[in-house]
Design a protein around this motif. Structure first.
Motif, short mmCIF file in Angstrom:
data_model
loop_
_atom_site.label_atom_id
_atom_site.label_comp_id
_atom_site.label_asym_id
_atom_site.label_seq_id
_atom_site.Cartn_x
_atom_site.Cartn_y
_atom_site.Cartn_z
N TYR A 1 7.63 -2.65 0.15
CA TYR A 1 6.28 -2.83 0.70
C TYR A 1 5.72 -1.50 1.20
O TYR A 1 4.56 -1.16 0.93
N LEU A 2 6.53 -0.74 1.93
CA LEU A 2 6.06 0.55 2.46
C LEU A 2 5.72 1.53 1.34
O LEU A 2 4.71 2.24 1.41
N LEU A 3 6.53 1.56 0.30
CA LEU A 3 6.27 2.49 -0.80
C LEU A 3 5.02 2.09 -1.58
O LEU A 3 4.24 2.96 -2.02
N LEU A 4 4.82 0.79 -1.76
CA LEU A 4 3.61 0.33 -2.46
C LEU A 4 2.36 0.62 -1.63
O LEU A 4 1.31 0.98 -2.17
N MET A 5 2.47 0.49 -0.30
CA MET A 5 1.33 0.78 0.57
C MET A 5 0.94 2.25 0.50
O MET A 5 -0.25 2.60 0.49
N CYS A 6 1.93 3.13 0.46
CA CYS A 6 1.64 4.57 0.41
C CYS A 6 0.94 4.98 -0.88
O CYS A 6 0.22 5.98 -0.91
N LYS A 7 1.13 4.22 -1.93
CA LYS A 7 0.50 4.53 -3.21
C LYS A 7 -0.98 4.15 -3.25
O LYS A 7 -1.73 4.61 -4.11
N GLN A 8 -1.40 3.30 -2.31
CA GLN A 8 -2.79 2.82 -2.31
C GLN A 8 -3.72 3.86 -1.70
O GLN A 8 -3.33 4.66 -0.86
N ASP A 9 -5.01 3.78 -2.11
CA ASP A 9 -6.01 4.66 -1.53
C ASP A 9 -6.30 4.27 -0.08
O ASP A 9 -6.57 5.14 0.75
N ASP A 10 -6.24 2.99 0.21
CA ASP A 10 -6.46 2.49 1.58
C ASP A 10 -5.20 1.78 2.05
O ASP A 10 -5.02 0.58 1.85
#
Length: 614
Positions: free
Chosen positions: A227-236
């Motif tokens: 979840y943390l790694l996917l969040m960091c990939k997002q623009d927001d």
């Protein structure tokens, strides 16, 4: 199977392990498998004793009354007559009555016993040994130093002279003297009293929420990382903006898994190199000490040389950033396979090799916490290797890859100031851990926790992929900070590092050699285990000053990411929760281990981590 002799709650006399002394204890439980009684001394110390080391109070008192049958007056008169005789007149000595001969022999035995006991007290008053007076709950001063030993030694000199005179002018045969030496040698075992740790029995108190809690953590920890790694990939990367799940086939690539295996076995090869000193760890439950090779710094230098060679030949570390999620999945799969192997092999491990906290008999709980304490393949210690090598050094390699990715993606000639701070702070932290590699041998992970899913996943997945979150965040979300802000953050990190390092060094040096003259200014509370609880220095400020320094550094690592999102502050929030939980575990174990001494220490040092707050 023989039945138990003593009931729970019964007050009996228990022999202190390694000595000839009996103390009043209370039976708390009985292990039907190991046939050991768990007894509690008056100061709160709990030990496991065999039935042969326990006696009823009535039989003990009866024996004591029989041993003192001769009257003091007769012994006194016998002593006065024996001193008036010349040792060169054996004819008259042989005409003495049998009762006088027995009285003379009893006098000498009594003086030797009293002198032996006095010597024992002299040794036990030293900080590095045990003081058996504490087990009876007798009053004592709460702080010790070596001056009391010198004064007591001077007081004992006349008694030692008496003993030497009596031995020189002994009227007994050499055969009797030999028996006396054997008895006296048995008494000498009391001089070096060492508390014998009980062999690990079934774990009764389950941590982490027991079976249900550990099952949830096995599922929750990998989900949190992804979840943390996917969040960091997002623009927001805000909390309310939940990321879309990628296709399952995109999460796995055999080439990436092969690179991970290559990294793991490369570090294992560095670990096995015959360079660096070999040291002994703390004693195990059976008294044995394992040996460890200290060569983490050499492994780091060899890794740096290998990475430098790859960059020289224009190998793109950007590959690590592009396949970051796949590397995390590969590491998680490997840690799961390693955890299964560790649990299966632990089923055949001897009882004495099992972890104190991972022997509950419940599969899920033991699988998570670790069933075996120090699993080894020959001299290759799996837990010790994973603690520092593949994950910790891998963390730095990931940070470097993120720094190069930032420069390439944003067309920078040099990294941003925020990225430089994050890389520098965490480089200092890892190099410090490798430089002080020997200190990890006294930590809870090595001495208490088994090697299971908790440590395997934590070392191989959580550390490299969650601790590098700030660098990963800065690649997609660049943050500009000014030089004065950077200077303030640097000072904060230095303060945290100074507290962390000086506190750990103080503790480790004291554990290794309490008699070191450099530590003469430190005061401590002696305990029933022979160890001391520091009440000066950093450990007199709060009970866990190293945790305080750790948290301050964690905050300094997150501040360069700015305040636009809370995501880069996940590490410091998680770290506070982790250390508060670990502190609670420490408190529980120390309370059981040190008993009344720990209560005195808590009164002397009331704050746990944060002074005047917690």
């Amino acid at each position: 199977m023989p039945g138990r002799k003593f009931a729970d709650g019964e007050v009996v006399m228990g022999r202190w392990p390694g000595s000839v002394l009996y103390y009043e204890v209370q039976v708390t439980s009985y292990d039907d498998v190991a046939h050991l009684y768990t007894v509690k001394y008056k100061d709160g110390t709990e030990l496991a004793l065999k039935e042969s080391d326990i006696r009823s109070q009535s039989s003990f008192k009866h024996r004591k009354s029989q041993s003192s049958s001769s009257s003091p007056s007769r012994r006194s008169s016998s002593r006065s007559r024996s001193r008036s005789r010349s040792p060169g007149r054996p004819a008259r000595g042989r005409r003495r009555s049998a009762s006088q001969s027995r009285e003379h022999k009893d006098d000498k035995k009594k003086i030797i016993q009293e002198t032996s006991l006095a010597l024992a007290v002299l040794v036990l008053f030293k900080p590095s040994e045990n003081n058996t007076k504490r087990y009876n709950g007798e009053p004592e001063s709460t702080e010790k130093n070596d001056t009391s030993c010198i004064i007591l030694e001077q007081k004992l000199k006349p008694d030692l002279e008496i003993k030497r005179v009596l031995e020189h002018y002994s009227l007994r045969s050499r055969k009797d003297d030999k028996k006396t030496e054997e008895i006296f040698s048995e008494k000498k075992t009391f001089l070096a009293v060492k508390p014998v740790e009980k062999v690990p029995s079934k774990t009764k108190e389950l941590e982490f929420g027991g079976r249900i809690g550990t099952f949830i953590l096995i599922l929750l920890l990998p989900a949190t990382v992804f979840y943390l790694l996917l969040m960091c990939k997002q623009d927001d990367p805000s909390l309310l903006n939940f990321p879309s799940l990628p296709a399952l086939e995109s999460l796995w690539e055999w080439r990436v898994f092969g690179v991970f295996l290559l990294w793991f076995f490369l570090q294992a090869m560095f670990y096995l190199l015959p360079i660096g000193k070999v040291v002994e760890g703390l004693p195990l439950s059976n008294g044995r000490k394992l040996q460890y090779r200290i060569n983490g710094c050499y492994a780091f230098l060899l890794t740096a040389a290998a990475i430098g060679a790859l960059l020289y030949f224009q190998f793109e570390l950007h590959y690590l950033y592009d396949h970051f999620m796949q590397f995390a999945v590969s590491a998680a799969a490997f840690s799961l396979a390693l955890s299964i192997y560790l649990y299966v092999r632990s089923l055949k491990a001897p009882e004495e090799d099992l972890a104190p906290g991972g022997n509950s008999g419940y599969f899920i709980y033991d699988f998570f916490t670790g069933h075996e304490l120090n699993p080894r393949i020959g001299s290759f210690d799996l837990k010790y290797f994973c603690e520092l090598r593949p994950g910790l050094i891998g963390w730095l390699v990931i940070n470097l890859a993120m720094l190069l990715a930032e420069m390439k993606i944003h067309n920078l000639s040099m990294p941003s100031l925020s990225m430089i701070l994050v890389n520098s702070f965490q480089l200092l932290y890892v190099v410090d851990a490798l430089w002080n590699e020997e200190a990890i041998l006294t930590t809870m992970d090595i001495t208490h926790d088994g090697f299971g899913f908790m440590l395997a996943f934590g070392d191989l997945v959580w550390v490299p992929f969650v601790y590098s979150l700030q660098a990963f965040y800065l690649v997609g979300h660049p943050t500009t900070i000014t030089w004065p802000v950077a200077a303030a953050i640097t000072v904060l990190n230095c303060v945290g590092y100074y507290i962390f390092r000086s506190a750990n060094s103080q503790k480790n040096n004291f554990r290794r050699n309490p008699a070191d003259p450099k530590l003469a200014n430190l005061k401590f509370i002696p305990t029933a285990t022979g160890k001391g609880l520091l009440v000066t220095g950093w450990w007199g400020f709060v009970r866990h000053p190293n945790y305080l320094g750790d948290i301050i550094m964690a905050l300094a690592w997150s501040l360069p990411c700015g305040f636009n999102h809370i995501l880069p502050y996940f590490y410091v929030i998680y770290f506070i929760c982790l250390l508060v939980h670990r502190e609670a575990r420490d408190e529980h174990h120390c309370k059981q281990k040190y008993g009344l001494a720990w209560e005195r220490y808590c009164q002397r040092v009331p704050y746990r981590i944060f002074p005047y707050i917690y």
